[in-house]
Write an enzyme that holds these catalytic residues in place. Structure first.
Site, PDB file in Angstrom:
ATOM      1  N   HIS A  85      12.972 -96.143 -10.970  1.00 40.25           N
ATOM      2  CA  HIS A  85      11.689 -95.892 -10.321  1.00 40.25           C
ATOM      3  C   HIS A  85      11.384 -94.394 -10.277  1.00 40.25           C
ATOM      4  CE1 HIS A  85       8.378 -96.746  -7.637  1.00 40.25           C
ATOM      5  NE2 HIS A  85       8.788 -95.758  -6.861  1.00 40.25           N
ATOM      6  N   CYS A 139       8.126 -95.964 -46.871  1.00 41.37           N
ATOM      7  CA  CYS A 139       8.336 -95.521 -45.488  1.00 41.37           C
ATOM      8  C   CYS A 139       8.253 -94.007 -45.377  1.00 41.37           C
ATOM      9  CB  CYS A 139       9.692 -96.031 -44.995  1.00 41.37           C
ATOM     10  SG  CYS A 139      10.118 -95.414 -43.368  1.00 41.37           S
ATOM     11  N   GLU A 151      -3.463 -99.425 -36.521  1.00 42.90           N
ATOM     12  CA  GLU A 151      -2.901 -98.086 -36.302  1.00 42.90           C
ATOM     13  C   GLU A 151      -3.824 -97.004 -36.843  1.00 42.90           C
ATOM     14  OE1 GLU A 151       1.885 -99.138 -36.314  1.00 42.90           O
ATOM     15  OE2 GLU A 151       0.941 -98.523 -38.177  1.00 42.90           O
ATOM     16  N   LYS A 172       2.699 -91.678 -41.236  1.00 49.01           N
ATOM     17  CA  LYS A 172       1.794 -92.343 -40.291  1.00 49.01           C
ATOM     18  C   LYS A 172       2.124 -91.971 -38.852  1.00 49.01           C
ATOM     19  CE  LYS A 172       2.955 -96.004 -38.466  1.00 49.01           C
ATOM     20  NZ  LYS A 172       3.573 -97.336 -38.399  1.00 49.01           N
ATOM     21  N   GLU A 190      10.119-100.521 -15.137  1.00 43.61           N
ATOM     22  CA  GLU A 190      10.686-101.242 -13.992  1.00 43.61           C
ATOM     23  C   GLU A 190       9.998-102.594 -13.785  1.00 43.61           C
ATOM     24  OE1 GLU A 190      10.018 -99.520  -9.964  1.00 43.61           O
ATOM     25  OE2 GLU A 190       8.736 -98.092 -10.996  1.00 43.61           O
ATOM     26  N   CYS A 239       5.684 -95.360 -42.712  1.00 46.43           N
ATOM     27  CA  CYS A 239       6.095 -95.117 -41.321  1.00 46.43           C
ATOM     28  C   CYS A 239       6.086 -93.647 -40.924  1.00 46.43           C
ATOM     29  CB  CYS A 239       7.510 -95.632 -41.075  1.00 46.43           C
ATOM     30  SG  CYS A 239       8.078 -96.935 -42.153  1.00 46.43           S
ATOM     31  N   TYR A 277      -1.263-104.628 -38.486  1.00 44.94           N
ATOM     32  CA  TYR A 277      -0.846-103.432 -37.749  1.00 44.94           C
ATOM     33  C   TYR A 277      -1.256-102.145 -38.435  1.00 44.94           C
ATOM     34  CZ  TYR A 277       3.314-102.421 -40.657  1.00 44.94           C
ATOM     35  OH  TYR A 277       4.159-102.078 -41.680  1.00 44.94           O
TER      36      TYR A 277
END
Ligand SMILES: Cc1cc2nc3c(=O)[nH]c(=O)nc-3n(C[C@H](O)[C@H](O)[C@H](O)COP(=O)(O)OP(=O)(O)OC[C@H]3O[C@@H](n4cnc5c(N)ncnc54)[C@H](O)[C@@H]3O)c2cc1C
Length: 461
Positions: A438, A43, A184, A51, A443, A48, A180
């Site tokens: 908002h 990681c 990525e 990356k 939302e 992670c 993934y």
């Protein structure tokens, strides 16, 4: 205890190992940890963290382009890959030092060496040849890129490990894989200006994700100029001068400056001495463990990617923590692997939790599907042709939200919070009762009222 040098010996100072060592030590255990490469593990060192830093770098190109619609004049920006990789390497080194300091602070003895099991309680430290006797052993050796069956020219192919150390940005890159990591890196390189061809043997990228997400992201990637070639493999790689030619299974070729494979990762336990300690593997190739991460051998536990359960950093950390609390904290703690929120740091980003529509239809008698596709507000003035996608899957009987699938800006951030609600068992009515914020994209999650479709058991069969 007398014939043991330590209470706990941890093999591997990555996400799971470091957390387990630290927490076990805080419970009073005498702990030793061995790391054969760099403290922090995948990681921190080549996963992670570096990356995500590359992801940030790759997104500036859109920002520069979009700024014009908001009144800015941006001189043609230039990008310098060696500056980026040097800065990333510095940050990785800083984190590695922080991890090492943490271990020292908790009086965990760090051995910078590969360690292997000689028997259920004996570790051999390869750097020195020393032997250590441990009452309990934790295997936290992670995973390793799998490069697939041998093909001609495989020696020219890099994995994600090497991408962080490339001397220059490849102008053209072929990436094989549909998971993934492949997705990525395809988006990272495209954002930095490379010409990217993604080759995947399956019918669509991101196998295991919701089909709408897979389709939506693939279209977005194509809109960004990434060539996504599904249903093919890279059958060979030829080197001619500085250039590589990827030969695809349909006979076509793609010229590139680099060829990268990200076709999966395997549990990293080769040569670890599992047999000599009586440790069994599960069918999927990971070390078989129970809900407390206990292996088939007494006093030997395993956490993280080497167990091939859910291969994510927070899961490895949770498993390591739970192991230490169970064995040294007097608090037996099983790890719940259901409803793990996760993100793909593609462009646009993906955030998901819970069941896919297909899984929900298989598992539930009635499934209500709410979904929406919309242009993110920021894209309007920017004139960017992109769409966000949101989907909620609701158990038609209980009203519980059983799946949430997002594609769009900050989807990774959003899914972390949606994850709390889903984990708590929130219903669609709870979502509806929550006032919207908002104007935001999020939302939409509390304002979707119209069912896109409702599946009954009969319809699912
Ligand atoms: C490119 C990439 C991107 C990723 N992105 C994400 C992400 O965005 N989010 C996410 O959650 N996860 C991500 N992951 C997955 C994540 O990195 C892993 O799930 C996590 O690191 C697993 O932790 P671990 O403790 O099991 O193993 P690791 O962190 O891999 O640590 C294992 C350690 O053991 C050491 N070791 C192995 N064998 C021995 C031995 N015999 N003796 C001594 N030391 C040994 C290794 O050198 C390594 O340091 C990514 C992975 C990759 C490759």
């Amino acid at each position: 205890m007398a014939d043991h040098d330590v209470d706990l010996f941890v093999i591997g100072a990555g996400s799971g190992g470091v957390r387990a060592a630290r927490v076990a030590a805080s419970h009073g255990a005498r702990v030793m940890i061995a790391e054969e490469y760099r403290v922090g593990g995948t990681c921190v060192i080549r996963g992670c963290v570096p990356k995500k830093l590359l992801v940030y770098a790759s997104r500036f190109s859109d920002e520069f382009e979009d700024a014009e619609g908001y009144g800015w004049t941006v001189p043609a920006p230039t990008f310098h890959w060696p500056s980026l990789t040097a800065n990333v390497a510095r940050e990785v080194a800083r984190l590695e030092a922080a991890y090492t300091t943490t271990l020292e602070r908790f009086n965990v003895t760090l051995l910078k060496s590969r360690a292997v099991l000689e028997d259920a309680h004996t570790l051999r430290i390869l750097a020195t040849g020393a032997r250590v006797r441990a009452e309990t052993v934790l295997i936290a050796t992670g995973g390793w890129p799998h490069m697939g069956p041998h093909i001609p020219g495989l020696e020219h192919v890099i994995s994600s490990n090497e991408t962080f150390h490339l001397p220059e940005l490849p102008k053209r890159i072929v990436i094989q894989g549909g998971g993934y990591i492949a997705v990525e890196f395809a988006c990272i390189f495209a954002g930095l200006g490379s010409e990217v061809t993604l080759v995947y043997r399956g019918q669509n990228i991101l196998r295991g994700f919701d089909d709408d997400v897979r389709e939506h992201l693939r279209n977005e990637m194509r809109n960004r100029g990434i060539t996504v070639t599904c249903g093919h493999t890279v059958a060979g790689v030829e080197k001619t001068g500085d250039e590589f030619i990827a030969l695809l299974s349909d006979g076509s070729t793609v010229n590139a400056d680099k060829v990268m494979f990200a076709i999966g990762r395997r549990p990293n336990h080769m040569g670890l001495g599992l047999d000599s300690a009586g440790i069994r593997l599960a069918e999927h190739g990971g070390i078989a463990v129970d809900e407390y991460s206990r292996t088939s051998a007494d006093h030997i536990y395993a956490v993280g990617d080497v167990t091939h359960r859910v291969n994510l950093t927070p899961v490895a950390i949770r498993e390591g923590h739970a192991f230490a609390d169970t064995v040294y904290g007097g608090k037996p703690t099983p790890v719940d692997h259901t409803n793990v929120p996760t993100a793909v740091f593609s462009e646009p980003e993906v955030g998901v939790i819970g069941l896919t529509e297909e899984q929900a239809r298989q598992q539930l008698a009635k499934v209500d599907v709410y979904k929406t596709t919309f242009r993110p507000m920021k894209a309007t003035l920017a004139g960017r042709d992109t769409r966000s996608f949101m989907k909620l899957l609701v158990d038609g009987i209980t009203g519980r939200v059983v799946g949430c699938h997002l594609v769009g800006p900050d989807a990774g951030e959003l899914i972390q919070i949606v994850g709390v609600a889903v984990k708590m068992g929130a219903t669609k009515a709870d979502f509806d009762a929550t006032m919207a914020v908002h104007p935001t994209a999020a939302e939409e999650l509390v304002t979707m009222r119209e069912k896109a479709v409702s599946h009954g058991r009969a319809a699912a069969e």
